[in-house]
Design an enzyme around this catalytic site. Structure first.
Site, PDB file in Angstrom:
ATOM      1  CE  LYS A 197      -1.954   3.001   2.013  1.00  0.00           C
ATOM      2  NZ  LYS A 197      -1.791   4.432   1.657  1.00  0.00           N
ATOM      3  N   GLY A 250       6.299   4.902   8.452  1.00  0.00           N
ATOM      4  CA  GLY A 250       5.507   6.131   8.447  1.00  0.00           C
ATOM      5  C   GLY A 250       5.684   6.867   9.756  1.00  0.00           C
ATOM      6  NE  ARG A 253      -1.165  11.896  13.068  1.00  0.00           N
ATOM      7  CZ  ARG A 253      -2.238  11.584  12.367  1.00  0.00           C
ATOM      8  NH1 ARG A 253      -3.340  11.188  12.977  1.00  0.00           N
ATOM      9  NH2 ARG A 253      -2.233  11.663  11.056  1.00  0.00           N
ATOM     10  CD  GLU A 273      12.375   0.333  10.343  1.00  0.00           C
ATOM     11  OE1 GLU A 273      13.009   1.298  10.793  1.00  0.00           O
ATOM     12  OE2 GLU A 273      12.706  -0.846  10.544  1.00  0.00           O
ATOM     13  CB  CYS A 307      12.764   8.818   8.911  1.00  0.00           C
ATOM     14  SG  CYS A 307      13.865   7.712   8.006  1.00  0.00           S
ATOM     15  CD  GLU A 406       9.581  12.885  11.597  1.00  0.00           C
ATOM     16  OE1 GLU A 406       8.424  12.468  11.777  1.00  0.00           O
ATOM     17  OE2 GLU A 406      10.490  12.203  11.092  1.00  0.00           O
TER      18      GLU A 406
HETATM   19  P1  NAD Z   1       2.044   8.514   7.592  1.00  0.00           P
HETATM   20  O1  NAD Z   1       2.148   7.799   8.896  1.00  0.00           O
HETATM   21  O2  NAD Z   1       1.081   9.609   7.465  1.00  0.00           O
HETATM   22  O3  NAD Z   1       1.695   7.487   6.424  1.00  0.00           O
HETATM   23  C1  NAD Z   1       2.488   6.346   6.158  1.00  0.00           C
HETATM   24  C2  NAD Z   1       1.646   5.332   5.414  1.00  0.00           C
HETATM   25  O4  NAD Z   1       0.609   4.895   6.284  1.00  0.00           O
HETATM   26  C3  NAD Z   1       0.943   5.866   4.168  1.00  0.00           C
HETATM   27  O5  NAD Z   1       0.906   4.866   3.173  1.00  0.00           O
HETATM   28  C4  NAD Z   1      -0.452   6.167   4.671  1.00  0.00           C
HETATM   29  O6  NAD Z   1      -1.438   6.119   3.670  1.00  0.00           O
HETATM   30  C5  NAD Z   1      -0.635   5.041   5.660  1.00  0.00           C
HETATM   31  N1  NAD Z   1      -1.654   5.315   6.691  1.00  0.00           N
HETATM   32  C6  NAD Z   1      -2.066   6.515   7.163  1.00  0.00           C
HETATM   33  N2  NAD Z   1      -3.046   6.341   8.069  1.00  0.00           N
HETATM   34  C7  NAD Z   1      -3.241   5.009   8.193  1.00  0.00           C
HETATM   35  C8  NAD Z   1      -4.119   4.219   8.963  1.00  0.00           C
HETATM   36  N3  NAD Z   1      -4.985   4.753   9.806  1.00  0.00           N
HETATM   37  N4  NAD Z   1      -4.035   2.878   8.834  1.00  0.00           N
HETATM   38  C9  NAD Z   1      -3.149   2.302   8.008  1.00  0.00           C
HETATM   39  N5  NAD Z   1      -2.318   3.010   7.217  1.00  0.00           N
HETATM   40  C10 NAD Z   1      -2.344   4.356   7.314  1.00  0.00           C
HETATM   41  O7  NAD Z   1       3.533   8.992   7.256  1.00  0.00           O
HETATM   42  P2  NAD Z   1       4.003   9.837   5.993  1.00  0.00           P
HETATM   43  O8  NAD Z   1       3.618  11.246   6.196  1.00  0.00           O
HETATM   44  O9  NAD Z   1       3.620   9.146   4.730  1.00  0.00           O
HETATM   45  O10 NAD Z   1       5.588   9.673   6.092  1.00  0.00           O
HETATM   46  C11 NAD Z   1       6.387  10.475   6.881  1.00  0.00           C
HETATM   47  C12 NAD Z   1       6.777   9.767   8.158  1.00  0.00           C
HETATM   48  O11 NAD Z   1       7.446   8.546   7.839  1.00  0.00           O
HETATM   49  C13 NAD Z   1       7.746  10.563   8.985  1.00  0.00           C
HETATM   50  O12 NAD Z   1       7.352  10.520  10.336  1.00  0.00           O
HETATM   51  C14 NAD Z   1       9.073   9.830   8.780  1.00  0.00           C
HETATM   52  O13 NAD Z   1       9.981   9.993   9.830  1.00  0.00           O
HETATM   53  C15 NAD Z   1       8.608   8.430   8.650  1.00  0.00           C
HETATM   54  N6  NAD Z   1       9.620   7.609   7.984  1.00  0.00           N
HETATM   55  C16 NAD Z   1      10.339   6.717   8.731  1.00  0.00           C
HETATM   56  C17 NAD Z   1      11.335   5.950   8.131  1.00  0.00           C
HETATM   57  C18 NAD Z   1      12.135   4.954   8.932  1.00  0.00           C
HETATM   58  O14 NAD Z   1      12.752   4.083   8.327  1.00  0.00           O
HETATM   59  N7  NAD Z   1      12.139   5.028  10.256  1.00  0.00           N
HETATM   60  C19 NAD Z   1      11.599   6.092   6.770  1.00  0.00           C
HETATM   61  C20 NAD Z   1      10.857   7.017   6.034  1.00  0.00           C
HETATM   62  C21 NAD Z   1       9.865   7.766   6.656  1.00  0.00           C
END
Ligand code: NAD
Length: 505
Positions: A197, A250, A253, A273, A307, A406
């Protein structure tokens, strides 16, 4: 006679011409075929660099996730992939990697148009990094042996690894191809079937990647891709009773919610992650210019949408003015520009809403009394509202929002410290623990501080070096489990013990 005339590198005009000719396809990928969402719904998004609409994207929801999971389950159960030899799975992943490289310009263009990163970076880092990840896991899988336990003579106990089954991969928008590959490489190499997804903010490259997998020999149904919103497609995948595990990347939160979904459904394995607020510590006697260049090189890379961005820089008071000056000078190399211009130092943020959120942090920092040394505003006269200038805040205090949350944009916070103990305490005073950096020429100090930092990765006298061979992931609220390296197999396999009795003669 072959033509040996060297090809000129594509110019900005060339990239624009190619972008205009690019056919983006936002439909789902299930069972080795493109299809529309079951209810026919779609959504659109804009390209952040130029603010023009992109073609419709299928709005995957519960029925589509269910279809994708059923397809993945059928593929897993009949063994069309899982029962192929490791050597055969290797051959497919290596061929997939080759096809990714052969499609490098197209994939780089999709990534840049979809989420705004400079084309030069997509081409030099995201696409080759994706290819290397797929090949690396393919190459690894026929070199891993299982174990025999040291039992007494009347037994033989085998400890083997088995694939989990159906894995859900939910990924963010900042490195769409690479974050997908970090899940797909180990999960598929281990013999799982996967439902991917992608983020609603950057979905296009995921489906194209899956098409290339089919062309490389991955059987239909082993990899399905369902684009859509998190609260629809993402939630349905995380709650699905027939998904055995989730690899989620992601925000913290949403990461917290993921464990709730596992608890509410089938206790599927949940690996996350998540976000970060990584600190770099610069000690007296260290290479201040080098530290500033390394901080800029990671923090302003990808528009700060990383991230592991070192967004908190803790500098010894005696060096702080020199460091701020050096970091401000570095911003000249990261001025935002058209993402399709190969010379752009930085691109556009993913969308206007995200740019607004970054600017709100900047306003908050000013209001709290931090000093904006450079940047601090949206770029005027830009083609969209998604361009934010590289920004450095000095005189940041530990409690300010800009020092604790962040920001996920090109914004550095410089805090001053007096002692090593104070620096370590400040660095660790965060709910996150993804990465950290230490700059010191004192070997004992470098080791001492590296040991004291609560972070999944600690960089010493550099911040940018990285490789697929080392684990990537966080302590505390930056997640659990690790992507990359052989340790990633731990997430996508179960350990099985088979105990055989050996009767005496
Ligand atoms: P996000 O949490 O908003 O979304 C991540 C994914 O989760 C997306 O595909 C989104 O559609 C999905 N999602 C959102 N709500 C959901 C729900 N209720 N149920 C299931 N899936 C859901 O994050 P983002 O804005 O896409 O990405 C940025 C974040 O990702 C930052 O916090 C960044 O630090 C983190 N990140 C972490 C790493 C790591 O390896 N630690 C790498 C890249 C990004």
């Amino acid at each position: 006679m072959s033509d040996t005339t060297p090809q000129a590198a594509p110019t900005r005009a060339d990239w624009h011409a190619r972008a205009a000719a690019l056919q983006l396809d936002g439909r789902l990928w299930i069972d080795g075929r493109r299809c529309d969402a079951a209810d026919g719904r779609s959504f659109t998004k804009r390209s952040p660099g130029a603010d023009h609409p992109l073609p419709p994207i299928a709005r995957g929801a519960e029925a589509d996730i269910d279809r994708a999971v059923r397809s993945a389950r059928a593929a897993f159960d009949d063994g069309r992939w899982r029962l192929q030899s490791p050597a055969r799975r290797k051959a497919v992943l290596v061929e997939w990697s080759r096809r990714v490289l052969a499609a490098a310009e197209e994939l780089a263009l999709i990534e840049t148009i979809d989420m705004g990163k400079p084309i030069a970076r997509s081409l030099a880092a995201d696409v080759p990094g994706t290819a290397r990840t797929l090949a690396w896991y393919g190459e690894a899988v026929d070199k891993i042996y299982d174990e025999v336990a040291p039992t007494a003579a009347d037994a033989l106990a085998l400890i083997t690894r088995e694939p989990l089954g159906v894995v859900g991969a939910i990924v963010p928008w900042n490195y769409p191809l690479l974050m997908s590959a970090w899940k797909l490489g180990p999960a598929l190499a281990a013999g799982n079937s996967v439902v991917l997804k992608p983020s609603e903010r950057s979905p296009f490259s995921a489906m194209r990647l899956a098409e290339l997998a089919l062309e490389a020999g991955l059987p239909p149904g082993v990899l399905n891709v369902v684009p859509g919103y998190g609260h629809e497609a993402g939630e349905a995948l995380a709650l699905h009773m027939d998904v055995d595990g989730i690899g989620f990347t992601g925000s913290t939160r949403i990461g917290k919610r993921m464990f709730g979904y596992a608890g509410q459904s089938n206790l599927k394995r949940m690996f996350t992650e998540l976000g970060g607020k990584s600190a770099v510590l610069v000690f007296p006697g260290s290479d201040v210019e080098g530290a500033a260049a390394a901080v800029a090189g990671t923090l302003f890379y990808n528009q700060g949408e990383s991230c592991n961005a070192p967004s908190r820089v803790l500098v010894h008071r005696s060096l702080a003015d020199q460091f701020v000056q050096a970091l401000v000078a570095q911003t000249a190399h990261y001025q935002p520009g058209d993402p399709l211009d190969p010379q752009a130092g930085m691109g556009a943020l993913v969308d206007a809403a995200h740019a607004d959120s970054v600017l709100a942090f900047i306003d908050g920092a000013r209001a709290a009394g931090a000093r904006c040394a450079v940047g601090g505003q949206r770029v005027a006269d830009a083609p969209s509202a998604c361009y934010v200038a590289p920004t450095v805040f000095d005189q940041v205090e530990p409690g300010m929002g800009i020092a604790t949350e962040e920001v996920f944009g090109p914004v550095a916070s410089v805090l001053r410290f007096d002692t090593e103990a104070q620096a370590l305490a400040l660095a660790n005073d965060s709910p996150y623990g993804l990465q950290a950096g230490v700059w010191s020429r004192d070997l004992s100090q470098a080791h001492r501080v590296a040991r004291g930092l609560r972070a999944g990765t600690v960089h010493v006298n550099q911040y940018n070096d990285d490789d697929i061979t080392v684990p990537f992931g966080g302590m505390k609220q930056s997640g659990n489990g690790r992507d990359k390296s052989l340790h990633a197999f731990d997430k996508y396999t179960e350990l099985k013990t088979t105990w055989l009795r050996i009767d005496p003669a």
